[in-house]
Write a protein that holds these residues in place. Structure first.
Motif, mmCIF file in Angstrom:
data_model
loop_
_atom_site.group_PDB
_atom_site.id
_atom_site.type_symbol
_atom_site.label_atom_id
_atom_site.label_comp_id
_atom_site.label_asym_id
_atom_site.label_seq_id
_atom_site.Cartn_x
_atom_site.Cartn_y
_atom_site.Cartn_z
ATOM 1 N N MET A 15 2.824 4.275 -1.730
ATOM 2 C CA MET A 15 3.990 5.193 -1.624
ATOM 3 C C MET A 15 5.194 4.365 -1.964
ATOM 4 O O MET A 15 5.997 4.868 -2.779
ATOM 5 C CB MET A 15 3.997 5.485 -0.207
ATOM 6 N N GLU A 16 5.196 2.973 -1.892
ATOM 7 C CA GLU A 16 6.544 2.324 -2.277
ATOM 8 C C GLU A 16 6.557 2.050 -3.962
ATOM 9 O O GLU A 16 7.640 2.310 -4.466
ATOM 10 C CB GLU A 16 6.524 0.688 -1.645
ATOM 11 N N GLN A 17 5.450 2.058 -4.320
ATOM 12 C CA GLN A 17 5.195 1.924 -5.911
ATOM 13 C C GLN A 17 5.461 3.388 -6.519
ATOM 14 O O GLN A 17 6.042 3.238 -7.681
ATOM 15 C CB GLN A 17 3.812 1.411 -6.314
ATOM 16 N N GLN A 21 8.521 4.229 -9.128
ATOM 17 C CA GLN A 21 8.582 4.954 -10.485
ATOM 18 C C GLN A 21 9.174 6.466 -10.356
ATOM 19 O O GLN A 21 10.026 6.811 -11.216
ATOM 20 C CB GLN A 21 6.971 5.435 -10.343
ATOM 21 N N GLU A 22 9.268 7.173 -9.303
ATOM 22 C CA GLU A 22 9.807 8.549 -9.410
ATOM 23 C C GLU A 22 11.208 8.515 -9.036
ATOM 24 O O GLU A 22 11.907 9.423 -9.406
ATOM 25 C CB GLU A 22 9.088 9.375 -8.331
ATOM 26 N N GLN A 23 11.632 7.396 -8.381
ATOM 27 C CA GLN A 23 13.023 7.296 -7.797
ATOM 28 C C GLN A 23 13.502 8.591 -6.801
ATOM 29 O O GLN A 23 14.507 8.862 -6.993
ATOM 30 C CB GLN A 23 14.094 7.245 -8.901
ATOM 31 N N SER A 24 12.307 9.048 -6.212
ATOM 32 C CA SER A 24 12.651 10.320 -5.327
ATOM 33 C C SER A 24 11.788 10.125 -4.246
ATOM 34 O O SER A 24 10.402 10.311 -4.408
ATOM 35 C CB SER A 24 12.468 11.404 -6.426
ATOM 36 N N PHE A 25 12.395 10.590 -2.838
ATOM 37 C CA PHE A 25 11.244 10.715 -2.119
ATOM 38 C C PHE A 25 10.563 12.027 -1.920
ATOM 39 O O PHE A 25 9.650 12.286 -1.127
ATOM 40 C CB PHE A 25 11.989 10.455 -0.462
ATOM 41 N N VAL A 30 4.749 11.439 -4.294
ATOM 42 C CA VAL A 30 5.310 10.777 -3.168
ATOM 43 C C VAL A 30 5.044 11.300 -1.831
ATOM 44 O O VAL A 30 4.594 10.546 -0.830
ATOM 45 C CB VAL A 30 6.704 10.368 -3.274
ATOM 46 N N ILE A 31 5.274 12.407 -1.758
ATOM 47 C CA ILE A 31 5.066 13.359 -0.461
ATOM 48 C C ILE A 31 3.591 13.460 -0.032
ATOM 49 O O ILE A 31 3.064 13.292 0.986
ATOM 50 C CB ILE A 31 5.486 14.708 -0.732
ATOM 51 N N GLU A 32 2.857 13.519 -1.255
ATOM 52 C CA GLU A 32 1.328 13.508 -1.029
ATOM 53 C C GLU A 32 0.944 12.319 -0.233
ATOM 54 O O GLU A 32 0.135 12.206 0.599
ATOM 55 C CB GLU A 32 0.376 13.791 -2.274
#
Length: 52
Positions: A15-17, A21-25, A30-32
C-alpha cells in the motif's frame, strides 16, 4: 498468527509503495490494497482477542 502478521506487513508495504506511485490515497489500486489490509487487521484482532 505469524502468517497473518506477515500478510499484514506485506500488504502495508504494498500500500505504501502504491501510494508513492499514485500520489493519491483515493486511487483505485490503493483503495483495493487498503481494503484488503483492513480485512486482515480485523481478522488479526479477532484472533488475538479470542486467544486472551
Amino acid at each position: 498468527m505469524l502468517d497473518l502478521e506477515q500478510e499484514i506487513r506485506v500488504l502495508r508495504k504494498q500500500m505504501e509503495q502504491m501510494f508513492q506511485q499514485e500520489q493519491s490515497f483515493t486511487a483505485d489500486n490503493v483503495i483495493e490494497i487498503s481494503s484488503l489490509l483492513d480485512l486482515k487487521i480485523n481478522e488479526y484482532m479477532k484472533y488475538s482477542s479470542m486467544n486472551k
